[in-house]
Write a protein that holds these residues in place. Structure first.
Motif, PDB file in Angstrom:
ATOM      1  N   SER A  63       0.829  -1.208   0.000  1.00 38.59           N
ATOM      2  CA  SER A  63       0.000   0.000   0.000  1.00 38.59           C
ATOM      3  C   SER A  63       0.862   1.257   0.000  1.00 38.59           C
ATOM      4  O   SER A  63       0.487   2.277  -0.600  1.00 38.59           O
ATOM      5  N   ASP A  64       2.024   1.190   0.644  1.00 35.49           N
ATOM      6  CA  ASP A  64       2.925   2.346   0.679  1.00 35.49           C
ATOM      7  C   ASP A  64       3.417   2.734  -0.714  1.00 35.49           C
ATOM      8  O   ASP A  64       3.680   3.907  -0.986  1.00 35.49           O
ATOM      9  N   VAL A  65       3.599   1.736  -1.581  1.00 35.90           N
ATOM     10  CA  VAL A  65       4.119   2.018  -2.928  1.00 35.90           C
ATOM     11  C   VAL A  65       3.001   2.059  -3.964  1.00 35.90           C
ATOM     12  O   VAL A  65       3.241   1.906  -5.171  1.00 35.90           O
ATOM     13  N   GLY A  66       1.774   2.225  -3.517  1.00 40.55           N
ATOM     14  CA  GLY A  66       0.668   2.424  -4.439  1.00 40.55           C
ATOM     15  C   GLY A  66      -0.045   1.178  -4.896  1.00 40.55           C
ATOM     16  O   GLY A  66      -0.912   1.253  -5.768  1.00 40.55           O
ATOM     17  N   SER A  67       0.263   0.008  -4.331  1.00 41.04           N
ATOM     18  CA  SER A  67      -0.404  -1.248  -4.696  1.00 41.04           C
ATOM     19  C   SER A  67      -1.237  -1.710  -3.508  1.00 41.04           C
ATOM     20  O   SER A  67      -0.819  -2.601  -2.743  1.00 41.04           O
ATOM     21  N   THR A  68      -2.379  -1.121  -3.364  1.00 42.80           N
ATOM     22  CA  THR A  68      -3.221  -1.414  -2.208  1.00 42.80           C
ATOM     23  C   THR A  68      -3.736  -2.848  -2.255  1.00 42.80           C
ATOM     24  O   THR A  68      -4.200  -3.328  -3.298  1.00 42.80           O
ATOM     25  N   VAL A  69      -3.646  -3.540  -1.125  1.00 41.47           N
ATOM     26  CA  VAL A  69      -4.133  -4.917  -0.992  1.00 41.47           C
ATOM     27  C   VAL A  69      -5.456  -4.878  -0.236  1.00 41.47           C
ATOM     28  O   VAL A  69      -5.501  -4.459   0.925  1.00 41.47           O
ATOM     29  N   THR A  70      -6.521  -5.313  -0.883  1.00 40.14           N
ATOM     30  CA  THR A  70      -7.829  -5.330  -0.225  1.00 40.14           C
ATOM     31  C   THR A  70      -7.891  -6.448   0.801  1.00 40.14           C
ATOM     32  O   THR A  70      -7.094  -7.403   0.766  1.00 40.14           O
ATOM     33  N   ASP A  71      -8.841  -6.354   1.714  1.00 41.24           N
ATOM     34  CA  ASP A  71      -8.997  -7.386   2.735  1.00 41.24           C
ATOM     35  C   ASP A  71      -9.364  -8.723   2.112  1.00 41.24           C
ATOM     36  O   ASP A  71      -8.917  -9.779   2.566  1.00 41.24           O
ATOM     37  N   GLN A  72     -10.169  -8.697   1.043  1.00 40.35           N
ATOM     38  CA  GLN A  72     -10.552  -9.940   0.370  1.00 40.35           C
ATOM     39  C   GLN A  72      -9.350 -10.618  -0.258  1.00 40.35           C
ATOM     40  O   GLN A  72      -9.185 -11.834  -0.151  1.00 40.35           O
ATOM     41  N   ARG A  73      -8.477  -9.854  -0.879  1.00 42.78           N
ATOM     42  CA  ARG A  73      -7.272 -10.448  -1.466  1.00 42.78           C
ATOM     43  C   ARG A  73      -6.340 -10.980  -0.386  1.00 42.78           C
ATOM     44  O   ARG A  73      -5.680 -12.007  -0.557  1.00 42.78           O
ATOM     45  N   LEU A  74      -6.285 -10.300   0.729  1.00 41.61           N
ATOM     46  CA  LEU A  74      -5.462 -10.762   1.844  1.00 41.61           C
ATOM     47  C   LEU A  74      -5.963 -12.106   2.364  1.00 41.61           C
ATOM     48  O   LEU A  74      -5.170 -12.997   2.687  1.00 41.61           O
ATOM     49  N   VAL A  75      -7.280 -12.284   2.437  1.00 41.65           N
ATOM     50  CA  VAL A  75      -7.854 -13.554   2.888  1.00 41.65           C
ATOM     51  C   VAL A  75      -7.544 -14.664   1.893  1.00 41.65           C
ATOM     52  O   VAL A  75      -7.185 -15.790   2.278  1.00 41.65           O
ATOM     53  N   LEU A  76      -7.676 -14.390   0.603  1.00 45.95           N
ATOM     54  CA  LEU A  76      -7.402 -15.400  -0.420  1.00 45.95           C
ATOM     55  C   LEU A  76      -5.940 -15.842  -0.376  1.00 45.95           C
ATOM     56  O   LEU A  76      -5.634 -17.025  -0.545  1.00 45.95           O
ATOM     57  N   GLN A  77      -5.030 -14.890  -0.151  1.00 42.89           N
ATOM     58  CA  GLN A  77      -3.617 -15.260  -0.065  1.00 42.89           C
ATOM     59  C   GLN A  77      -3.331 -16.018   1.223  1.00 42.89           C
ATOM     60  O   GLN A  77      -2.501 -16.923   1.251  1.00 42.89           O
ATOM     61  N   LEU A  78      -4.021 -15.685   2.303  1.00 41.67           N
ATOM     62  CA  LEU A  78      -3.886 -16.416   3.561  1.00 41.67           C
ATOM     63  C   LEU A  78      -4.214 -17.890   3.351  1.00 41.67           C
ATOM     64  O   LEU A  78      -3.504 -18.778   3.839  1.00 41.67           O
ATOM     65  N   VAL A  79      -5.287 -18.172   2.626  1.00 35.61           N
ATOM     66  CA  VAL A  79      -5.722 -19.552   2.372  1.00 35.61           C
ATOM     67  C   VAL A  79      -4.793 -20.243   1.390  1.00 35.61           C
ATOM     68  O   VAL A  79      -4.492 -21.435   1.526  1.00 35.61           O
ATOM     69  N   ARG A  80      -4.322 -19.506   0.399  1.00 39.00           N
ATOM     70  CA  ARG A  80      -3.487 -20.108  -0.642  1.00 39.00           C
ATOM     71  C   ARG A  80      -2.188 -20.660  -0.080  1.00 39.00           C
ATOM     72  O   ARG A  80      -1.654 -21.653  -0.591  1.00 39.00           O
ATOM     73  N   GLY A  81      -1.686 -20.067   0.962  1.00 36.70           N
ATOM     74  CA  GLY A  81      -0.412 -20.523   1.518  1.00 36.70           C
ATOM     75  C   GLY A  81      -0.519 -21.644   2.520  1.00 36.70           C
ATOM     76  O   GLY A  81       0.489 -22.051   3.110  1.00 36.70           O
ATOM     77  N   LEU A  82      -1.724 -22.201   2.732  1.00 37.05           N
ATOM     78  CA  LEU A  82      -1.907 -23.276   3.711  1.00 37.05           C
ATOM     79  C   LEU A  82      -1.565 -24.629   3.102  1.00 37.05           C
ATOM     80  O   LEU A  82      -1.747 -24.842   1.901  1.00 37.05           O
ATOM     81  N   PRO A  83      -1.101 -25.592   3.907  1.00 37.10           N
ATOM     82  CA  PRO A  83      -0.848 -26.949   3.399  1.00 37.10           C
ATOM     83  C   PRO A  83      -2.153 -27.700   3.159  1.00 37.10           C
ATOM     84  O   PRO A  83      -3.250 -27.233   3.481  1.00 37.10           O
ATOM     85  N   LYS A  84      -2.052 -28.914   2.605  1.00 38.73           N
ATOM     86  CA  LYS A  84      -3.231 -29.696   2.232  1.00 38.73           C
ATOM     87  C   LYS A  84      -4.070 -30.115   3.427  1.00 38.73           C
ATOM     88  O   LYS A  84      -5.253 -30.415   3.275  1.00 38.73           O
ATOM     89  N   ASP A  85      -3.466 -30.158   4.608  1.00 43.05           N
ATOM     90  CA  ASP A  85      -4.228 -30.559   5.801  1.00 43.05           C
ATOM     91  C   ASP A  85      -5.389 -29.606   6.082  1.00 43.05           C
ATOM     92  O   ASP A  85      -6.312 -29.964   6.814  1.00 43.05           O
ATOM     93  N   TYR A  86      -5.347 -28.407   5.506  1.00 40.89           N
ATOM     94  CA  TYR A  86      -6.381 -27.408   5.772  1.00 40.89           C
ATOM     95  C   TYR A  86      -7.315 -27.223   4.582  1.00 40.89           C
ATOM     96  O   TYR A  86      -7.982 -26.196   4.471  1.00 40.89           O
ATOM     97  N   ASP A  87      -7.385 -28.203   3.694  1.00 36.55           N
ATOM     98  CA  ASP A  87      -8.198 -28.056   2.487  1.00 36.55           C
ATOM     99  C   ASP A  87      -9.675 -27.842   2.797  1.00 36.55           C
ATOM    100  O   ASP A  87     -10.363 -27.075   2.118  1.00 36.55           O
ATOM    101  N   THR A  88     -10.181 -28.510   3.838  1.00 37.20           N
ATOM    102  CA  THR A  88     -11.604 -28.393   4.155  1.00 37.20           C
ATOM    103  C   THR A  88     -11.963 -26.981   4.598  1.00 37.20           C
ATOM    104  O   THR A  88     -12.890 -26.351   4.068  1.00 37.20           O
TER     105      THR A  88
END
Length: 285
Positions: free
Chosen positions: A155-180
């Protein structure tokens, strides 16, 4: 006396900036890693506003040198400049420190260090953000904090990250044990804090399932499963293990090396005293 009361009213009040003894107790040291530039700016401006010195860093023009307030302004400005220098890391301080500088000039130098070359910096931060994985961190909390820090830096360099995108990236980085739980979060798209709580609950559930339900004492088989390795087997001579040689057949054995039918039906070995003396052994009578 009336004259003394008048002199007290005429005495100028002490500026709030003089009451700060250690700025690091109020503003954390900026290093660009543990403390991001945005976090440092927010904390610094908060205290600058509270101590009535925000005009020393926001671009407000100073009073003219001929103004009677100029001397007191320069004294306060020097203290604000000390605040800036005192909250720089050892790596940043040489890049910010300059002789005969005002607080505003030092503030601008810090800003240029972190906000210059926005395009290249945004590309680097974006690559780190989308490739962040939980497995690279010692725990879930540090993983979430890194995601938040990167989103602020973007956000400081002009690329604002929305809360929805932050949630999607949070999930994307999880291992397979958290698929459900990941699939449920992707469908419902809660805010970041709620998604974080859901993943923490799933983590606690998995850890509780891995805990043993009962104590297992090693090397303690039940009595009916023990074997008698030292007992003589049916139809086999008893070895003289203590003297390093082979024993002969017992007098209780038949010629073929088998016991009688009564002994053969017994599941447990005969008592030790039922075995007669072996040939060649001395008799202790």
């Amino acid at each position: 006396m009336p004259g003394e009361e008048k002199s007290d009213h005429q005495k100028p009040a002490l500026h709030p900036v003089y009451t700060v003894t250690n700025i690091q107790n109020k503003v954390r040291v900026l290093d660009g890693v543990k403390v991001s530039y945005s976090l440092w700016v927010d904390l610094f401006k908060l205290h600058a506003r509270g101590y009535k010195v925000l005009h020393h860093i926001d671009g407000t023009a100073p009073p003219a040198k001929s103004d009677s307030l100029y001397d007191s302004w320069t004294e306060v400005d020097a203290i604000v400049l000390q605040w800036i220098y005192g909250t720089m890391s050892d790596d940043l301080l040489p890049r910010v420190l300059k002789r005969d500088s005002t607080a505003r000039e030092a503030w601008t130098r810090v800003e240029n260090i972190f906000l210059n070359n926005k395009g290249a910096r945004a590309a680097s931060l974006e690559h780190e953000f989308i490739n962040l994985k939980l497995g690279k961190f010692p725990n879930f909390d540090s993983y979430c904090q890194k995601l938040k820090d990167l989103s602020v830096a973007l956000s400081d360099v002009g690329s604002t990250v929305t809360d929805q995108r932050l949630v999607l990236q949070l999930v994307r980085g999880l291992p397979k044990d958290y698929d459900t739980v990941a699939a449920y979060i992707n469908q419902t798209l809660p805010n970041f804090e709620n998604a974080r709580s859901m993943i923490e609950l799933e983590n606690h559930r998995q850890e509780s399932r891995e805990e043993p339900t009962a104590l297992v004492v090693p090397n303690s088989p039940p009595p009916d499963s023990r074997t008698w390795d030292d007992a003589p087997k049916s139809g086999q001579p008893r070895n003289n293990r203590g003297h390093g040689g082979k024993r002969g057949n017992n007098s209780g054995h038949q010629k073929g090396g088998h016991r009688n039918s009564k002994q053969h039906q017994q599941p447990s070995p005969a008592p030790a005293q039922s075995w007669g003396p072996m040939p060649g052994w001395p008799s202790y009578q």
